[in-house]
Design a protein around this motif. Sequence first.
Motif, PDB file in Angstrom:
ATOM      1  N   GLU A  54      11.194   0.549  10.110  1.00 17.68           N
ATOM      2  CA  GLU A  54      12.005   1.543   9.199  1.00 17.68           C
ATOM      3  C   GLU A  54      11.982   1.287   8.000  1.00 17.68           C
ATOM      4  N   MET A  55      11.594   1.696   7.292  1.00 15.11           N
ATOM      5  CA  MET A  55      12.124   1.713   5.789  1.00 15.11           C
ATOM      6  C   MET A  55      12.664   2.643   5.249  1.00 15.11           C
ATOM      7  N   HIS A  56      13.534   2.297   4.146  1.00 14.06           N
ATOM      8  CA  HIS A  56      13.878   2.940   2.980  1.00 14.06           C
ATOM      9  C   HIS A  56      14.256   2.131   1.967  1.00 14.06           C
ATOM     10  N   PRO A  57      15.488   2.427   1.188  1.00 11.81           N
ATOM     11  CA  PRO A  57      15.754   2.104  -0.022  1.00 11.81           C
ATOM     12  C   PRO A  57      16.676   0.921  -0.405  1.00 11.81           C
ATOM     13  N   LEU A  58      17.486   0.815   1.449  1.00 14.40           N
ATOM     14  CA  LEU A  58      18.064  -0.844   1.643  1.00 14.40           C
ATOM     15  C   LEU A  58      16.851  -1.688   2.561  1.00 14.40           C
ATOM     16  N   LEU A  59      15.584  -1.141   2.512  1.00 14.20           N
ATOM     17  CA  LEU A  59      15.852  -1.833   3.520  1.00 14.20           C
ATOM     18  C   LEU A  59      13.741  -2.061   2.867  1.00 14.20           C
ATOM     19  N   GLN A  60      13.288  -2.920   2.157  1.00 13.25           N
ATOM     20  CA  GLN A  60      12.733  -2.323   1.541  1.00 13.25           C
ATOM     21  C   GLN A  60      11.215  -2.868   1.641  1.00 13.25           C
ATOM     22  N   GLN A  61      11.291  -3.564   2.578  1.00 13.75           N
ATOM     23  CA  GLN A  61       9.957  -3.957   3.092  1.00 13.75           C
ATOM     24  C   GLN A  61       8.598  -5.017   2.447  1.00 13.75           C
ATOM     25  N   THR A  62       8.824  -5.257   1.256  1.00 16.00           N
ATOM     26  CA  THR A  62       8.326  -5.898   0.168  1.00 16.00           C
ATOM     27  C   THR A  62       7.133  -6.273   1.383  1.00 16.00           C
ATOM     28  N   GLU A  63       7.467  -7.710   2.320  1.00 12.39           N
ATOM     29  CA  GLU A  63       6.347  -8.431   3.056  1.00 12.39           C
ATOM     30  C   GLU A  63       5.197  -7.729   3.631  1.00 12.39           C
ATOM     31  N   MET A  64       6.233  -6.550   4.713  1.00 16.29           N
ATOM     32  CA  MET A  64       5.116  -6.588   5.784  1.00 16.29           C
ATOM     33  C   MET A  64       3.992  -5.179   4.436  1.00 16.29           C
ATOM     34  N   ARG A  65       4.546  -4.512   3.340  1.00  9.82           N
ATOM     35  CA  ARG A  65       3.436  -3.989   3.028  1.00  9.82           C
ATOM     36  C   ARG A  65       2.935  -4.140   2.879  1.00  9.82           C
ATOM     37  N   GLU A  66       3.409  -5.704   1.728  1.00 13.36           N
ATOM     38  CA  GLU A  66       1.637  -6.508   0.990  1.00 13.36           C
ATOM     39  C   GLU A  66       0.808  -6.538   2.426  1.00 13.36           C
ATOM     40  N   TYR A  67       1.126  -6.889   3.364  1.00 11.36           N
ATOM     41  CA  TYR A  67       0.571  -7.329   4.993  1.00 11.36           C
ATOM     42  C   TYR A  67      -0.358  -6.906   5.274  1.00 11.36           C
ATOM     43  N   LEU A  68      -0.016  -5.594   4.753  1.00 19.30           N
ATOM     44  CA  LEU A  68      -0.871  -4.138   5.384  1.00 19.30           C
ATOM     45  C   LEU A  68      -1.862  -3.632   4.926  1.00 19.30           C
ATOM     46  N   ASP A  69      -1.306  -3.936   2.780  1.00 18.50           N
ATOM     47  CA  ASP A  69      -2.411  -3.652   2.173  1.00 18.50           C
ATOM     48  C   ASP A  69      -3.559  -4.350   2.228  1.00 18.50           C
ATOM     49  N   GLU A  70      -3.359  -5.475   2.385  1.00 16.37           N
ATOM     50  CA  GLU A  70      -3.833  -6.753   2.683  1.00 16.37           C
ATOM     51  C   GLU A  70      -5.664  -6.431   4.121  1.00 16.37           C
ATOM     52  N   MET A  71      -4.280  -5.559   4.839  1.00 13.44           N
ATOM     53  CA  MET A  71      -5.375  -5.320   5.932  1.00 13.44           C
ATOM     54  C   MET A  71      -5.625  -3.920   6.059  1.00 13.44           C
ATOM     55  N   ASP A  72      -6.004  -2.865   4.937  1.00  9.81           N
ATOM     56  CA  ASP A  72      -6.106  -1.879   4.644  1.00  9.81           C
ATOM     57  C   ASP A  72      -5.198  -0.489   6.194  1.00  9.81           C
TER      58      ASP A  72
END
Length: 267
Positions: A156-174
């Motif tokens: 789940e992601m939207h402007p009210l749940l921005q998932q910053t930590e998860m996005r950073e983690y996924l970026d790190e694992m490509d």
Amino acid sequence: MFDTATRLGFGTYSLTGDEGSAVVETAIDTGYRHVDTARLYENEREVGDAIAAAGIDRDDLFVATKVAHFEEPEKTPEYVREAVTDSFDRLGLDRIDLLYHHWPKNQDEIETVLPLLAEYVEDGRVDNLGVSNYTTDDLDLARDLVDVPIAANQVEMHPLLQQTEMREYLDEMDAQLVAYSPLAQGEVFSEGAINSVAEKHGVSEAVVSLAWLLSKENVAAIPRSSSIEHLKDNFGAIDLELDDEDVERIDGIERTHRCEDPSWMTW
């Protein structure tokens, strides 16, 4: 994995029967090239019928499905393999672009299911392995379990749940994040920052919210609508380019709202 044509996908939850198939076909005709379904939705056959009826070249369409949701029966190897076979049969396809482990109840399920799904990538019948509703701890486990790259985590992601930590983690694992409930089931429509950006651009709050998601690197979104009017309006997010001020305004929303939040999840 996702390109400009497929980052905005179409979710199909609850779209069943002839009416559901017709909606999915209309979505494809509108221009959506990423279609998301799941065994749990009980509509893979309808999605397959819509794909066949739309007549789009198979290579131009990205098809994702999901198996082994926590509400499904015990995840034995036999069950998982039968579930995947059923998905191929119902979709009427000999190749699936993205196959997800839908939502594990615990890490024991991950240990059983994920290596089995990886086999389909290794033998070429599935192009990409995905997971859904995995926490970062789950992703740590997944990376140790399989040699096949995890291409996406659908959460789940939207402007009210921005998932910053998860996005950073996924970026790190490509890997990429695929955002379900990207409109927070309508909650974004009453958010002041989104109202003001929508008014500025003369578009709906839905379009603004989806465009904000698409402004984030390595994020795709899969809005779902049974309304032809709304699915066509949502597709306008592809053409809306938010400026830095718009993005910063939405980034600054401090409210946190989850639509899906089982008590046992360790988000």
